[in-house]
Scaffold this motif. Structure first.
Motif, PDB file in Angstrom:
ATOM      1  N   GLY A  25       0.816  -1.207   0.000  1.00 37.39           N
ATOM      2  CA  GLY A  25       0.000   0.000   0.000  1.00 37.39           C
ATOM      3  C   GLY A  25       0.846   1.251   0.000  1.00 37.39           C
ATOM      4  O   GLY A  25       0.540   2.235  -0.690  1.00 37.39           O
ATOM      5  N   VAL A  26       1.952   1.227   0.744  1.00 38.92           N
ATOM      6  CA  VAL A  26       2.869   2.366   0.758  1.00 38.92           C
ATOM      7  C   VAL A  26       3.538   2.526  -0.598  1.00 38.92           C
ATOM      8  O   VAL A  26       3.685   3.634  -1.127  1.00 38.92           O
ATOM      9  CB  VAL A  26       3.934   2.175   1.863  1.00 38.92           C
ATOM     10  CG1 VAL A  26       4.997   3.263   1.770  1.00 38.92           C
ATOM     11  CG2 VAL A  26       3.273   2.193   3.237  1.00 38.92           C
ATOM     12  N   LEU A  27       3.919   1.396  -1.209  1.00 36.88           N
ATOM     13  CA  LEU A  27       4.610   1.455  -2.501  1.00 36.88           C
ATOM     14  C   LEU A  27       3.726   2.040  -3.599  1.00 36.88           C
ATOM     15  O   LEU A  27       4.229   2.642  -4.543  1.00 36.88           O
ATOM     16  CB  LEU A  27       5.064   0.056  -2.914  1.00 36.88           C
ATOM     17  CG  LEU A  27       6.311  -0.488  -2.225  1.00 36.88           C
ATOM     18  CD1 LEU A  27       6.614  -1.891  -2.733  1.00 36.88           C
ATOM     19  CD2 LEU A  27       7.505   0.418  -2.461  1.00 36.88           C
ATOM     20  N   HIS A  28       2.431   1.870  -3.492  1.00 38.56           N
ATOM     21  CA  HIS A  28       1.532   2.310  -4.562  1.00 38.56           C
ATOM     22  C   HIS A  28       0.839   3.629  -4.245  1.00 38.56           C
ATOM     23  O   HIS A  28      -0.249   3.909  -4.761  1.00 38.56           O
ATOM     24  CB  HIS A  28       0.494   1.229  -4.861  1.00 38.56           C
ATOM     25  CG  HIS A  28       1.076   0.027  -5.527  1.00 38.56           C
ATOM     26  ND1 HIS A  28       1.755   0.092  -6.724  1.00 38.56           N
ATOM     27  CD2 HIS A  28       1.103  -1.274  -5.155  1.00 38.56           C
ATOM     28  CE1 HIS A  28       2.154  -1.119  -7.063  1.00 38.56           C
ATOM     29  NE2 HIS A  28       1.788  -1.965  -6.130  1.00 38.56           N
ATOM     30  N   GLU A  29       1.458   4.441  -3.403  1.00 45.08           N
ATOM     31  CA  GLU A  29       0.881   5.753  -3.092  1.00 45.08           C
ATOM     32  C   GLU A  29       0.756   6.624  -4.331  1.00 45.08           C
ATOM     33  O   GLU A  29      -0.133   7.466  -4.432  1.00 45.08           O
ATOM     34  CB  GLU A  29       1.734   6.463  -2.037  1.00 45.08           C
ATOM     35  CG  GLU A  29       1.539   5.917  -0.625  1.00 45.08           C
ATOM     36  CD  GLU A  29       2.360   6.682   0.393  1.00 45.08           C
ATOM     37  OE1 GLU A  29       3.152   7.548  -0.026  1.00 45.08           O
ATOM     38  OE2 GLU A  29       2.220   6.407   1.592  1.00 45.08           O
ATOM     39  N   ALA A 113       6.804   3.893 -10.351  1.00 43.49           N
ATOM     40  CA  ALA A 113       6.883   2.596  -9.684  1.00 43.49           C
ATOM     41  C   ALA A 113       8.331   2.189  -9.466  1.00 43.49           C
ATOM     42  O   ALA A 113       8.704   1.703  -8.390  1.00 43.49           O
ATOM     43  CB  ALA A 113       6.146   1.544 -10.508  1.00 43.49           C
ATOM     44  N   ILE A 114       9.166   2.383 -10.487  1.00 46.97           N
ATOM     45  CA  ILE A 114      10.577   2.032 -10.364  1.00 46.97           C
ATOM     46  C   ILE A 114      11.259   2.886  -9.302  1.00 46.97           C
ATOM     47  O   ILE A 114      12.038   2.395  -8.475  1.00 46.97           O
ATOM     48  CB  ILE A 114      11.293   2.187 -11.722  1.00 46.97           C
ATOM     49  CG1 ILE A 114      10.790   1.116 -12.700  1.00 46.97           C
ATOM     50  CG2 ILE A 114      12.808   2.093 -11.562  1.00 46.97           C
ATOM     51  CD1 ILE A 114      11.325   1.269 -14.097  1.00 46.97           C
ATOM     52  N   ASP A 115      10.942   4.172  -9.290  1.00 45.55           N
ATOM     53  CA  ASP A 115      11.546   5.071  -8.297  1.00 45.55           C
ATOM     54  C   ASP A 115      11.185   4.646  -6.880  1.00 45.55           C
ATOM     55  O   ASP A 115      12.030   4.669  -5.973  1.00 45.55           O
ATOM     56  CB  ASP A 115      11.089   6.507  -8.544  1.00 45.55           C
ATOM     57  CG  ASP A 115      11.762   7.140  -9.760  1.00 45.55           C
ATOM     58  OD1 ASP A 115      12.769   6.572 -10.237  1.00 45.55           O
ATOM     59  OD2 ASP A 115      11.278   8.192 -10.229  1.00 45.55           O
ATOM     60  N   GLU A 116       9.923   4.250  -6.663  1.00 43.28           N
ATOM     61  CA  GLU A 116       9.503   3.873  -5.315  1.00 43.28           C
ATOM     62  C   GLU A 116      10.165   2.571  -4.869  1.00 43.28           C
ATOM     63  O   GLU A 116      10.591   2.435  -3.727  1.00 43.28           O
ATOM     64  CB  GLU A 116       7.985   3.740  -5.255  1.00 43.28           C
ATOM     65  CG  GLU A 116       7.288   5.095  -5.330  1.00 43.28           C
ATOM     66  CD  GLU A 116       5.830   5.019  -4.944  1.00 43.28           C
ATOM     67  OE1 GLU A 116       5.249   6.068  -4.659  1.00 43.28           O
ATOM     68  OE2 GLU A 116       5.289   3.906  -4.939  1.00 43.28           O
ATOM     69  N   VAL A 117      10.289   1.604  -5.781  1.00 46.19           N
ATOM     70  CA  VAL A 117      10.958   0.352  -5.434  1.00 46.19           C
ATOM     71  C   VAL A 117      12.442   0.593  -5.175  1.00 46.19           C
ATOM     72  O   VAL A 117      13.021   0.037  -4.233  1.00 46.19           O
ATOM     73  CB  VAL A 117      10.756  -0.699  -6.537  1.00 46.19           C
ATOM     74  CG1 VAL A 117      11.587  -1.935  -6.244  1.00 46.19           C
ATOM     75  CG2 VAL A 117       9.287  -1.078  -6.647  1.00 46.19           C
TER      76      VAL A 117
END
Length: 308
Positions: A25-29, A113-117
């Motif tokens: 859930g945090v990753l998909h903010e 998405a890549i930046d968050e991962v």
């Protein structure tokens, strides 16, 4: 397996699910700021990668209900994110393709998405990152109920893997066959003897790898000038029946022949019936059996031999 043990393990899985769901859930903010839902992003990603071309393939790849997916694709088409055209080979199927507008809409989502991962990974050391990825691969391999069609490759061991092989086999033989600490001592001694082999042209260790996870291993070393012995052959339980053991045995035979040995032997116990079938198909014969008390169990030691 006793019921309390199963319940304890079930609770561990549920605990991990809660943690993982919160973490994802945090990753998909970033999705909160986009016009797309998580499912829509997953569909767009598959289309952008070009791994699927029809709605049937999309539904199968993502585990989506076909009716729900149909409505989602209709929405994409109405927004000019995708196009559909009838398949020339199957009139019942429509081929899906992203438009320039669709790729433009998806591109910033992929970057975000890549930046968050990467942000999550950057909080870990290099060793921690590798450990995390390895654990994810293990979870994926264990929970994938369909037989893996990914190729199995053999490679030389890397730093730290001799000790890991001893650790892993001790865990497996303890859990599956009730072996006590004596097996770990035996495997440690076998590995130590192998590591001291002076002539690497006549001794080798194969690591079987599938999708970057270790699924088996085997060692071959001199027993005498004319005879070689295969040691510590094992295959991960979930990878048995996929040809991993057959591949390891075949490579071990080929190596022993190339190294100039005349025979290849191995010693195992009667409980490993799957191994017996692999040995017989590879041309080994059981030349001796002997009952013994070992590793906390009454076993039948078997010596297998193959002429080279």
């Amino acid at each position: 397996m006793t019921e309390p043990t199963l319940l304890r393990r079930a609770e561990a899985v549920r605990r991990f699910n809660r943690f993982y769901t919160q973490h994802i859930g945090v990753l998909h903010e970033f999705l909160q700021k986009s016009p797309f839902s998580l499912t829509e992003v997953r569909v767009l990603r598959e289309l952008a990668l070009g791994t699927v071309s029809t709605a049937t393939e999309l539904a199968r790849a993502l585990g989506l209900d076909s009716g729900y997916l149909s409505r989602l694709l209709t929405s994409f088409e109405r927004r000019q994110l995708i196009t559909r055209r009838q398949s020339e080979t199957d009139a019942r199927q429509s081929l899906l393709e992203m438009t320039h507008a669709g790729r433009a809409a998806y591109a910033p989502l992929e970057v975000a998405a890549i930046d968050e991962v990467c942000g999550v990974l950057n909080a870990l050391s290099a060793a921690g990152q590798e450990q995390l990825i390895a654990a994810m691969r293990i979870i994926e391999r264990l929970l994938d109920r369909s037989p893996s069609r990914a190729p199995v490759s053999l490679r030389a061991p890397q730093a730290g893997e001799y000790g890991w092989l001893v650790h892993r086999q001790a865990l497996l033989f303890g859990a599956q066959y009730g072996a006590d600490m004596g097996f770990e001592a035996f495997a440690t001694q076998e590995m130590a003897e192998f590591s001291r082999q002076p002539d690497r042209q006549r001794a080798t260790c194969w690591i079987a790898e599938q999708q970057e996870s270790i699924v088996g291993a085997a060692l071959v070393a001199a027993l005498s000038e004319r005879a070689a012995r295969m040691r510590l052959l094992y295959v991960e339980p979930e990878s048995r029946g996929l040809g991993v053991g057959t591949l390891l045995v075949a490579q071990s035979i080929g190596f022993a022949q190339h190294a100039g040995y005349e025979t290849l032997t191995l010693t195992t116990c009667g409980v490993l019936n799957d191994g017996r079938r692999v040995f017989e198909r590879a041309g080994f014969n059981c030349v001796a059996t002997e009952p013994e008390r070992r590793f906390g169990r009454n076993l039948i030691a078997q010596t297998w031999e193959r002429k080279l």
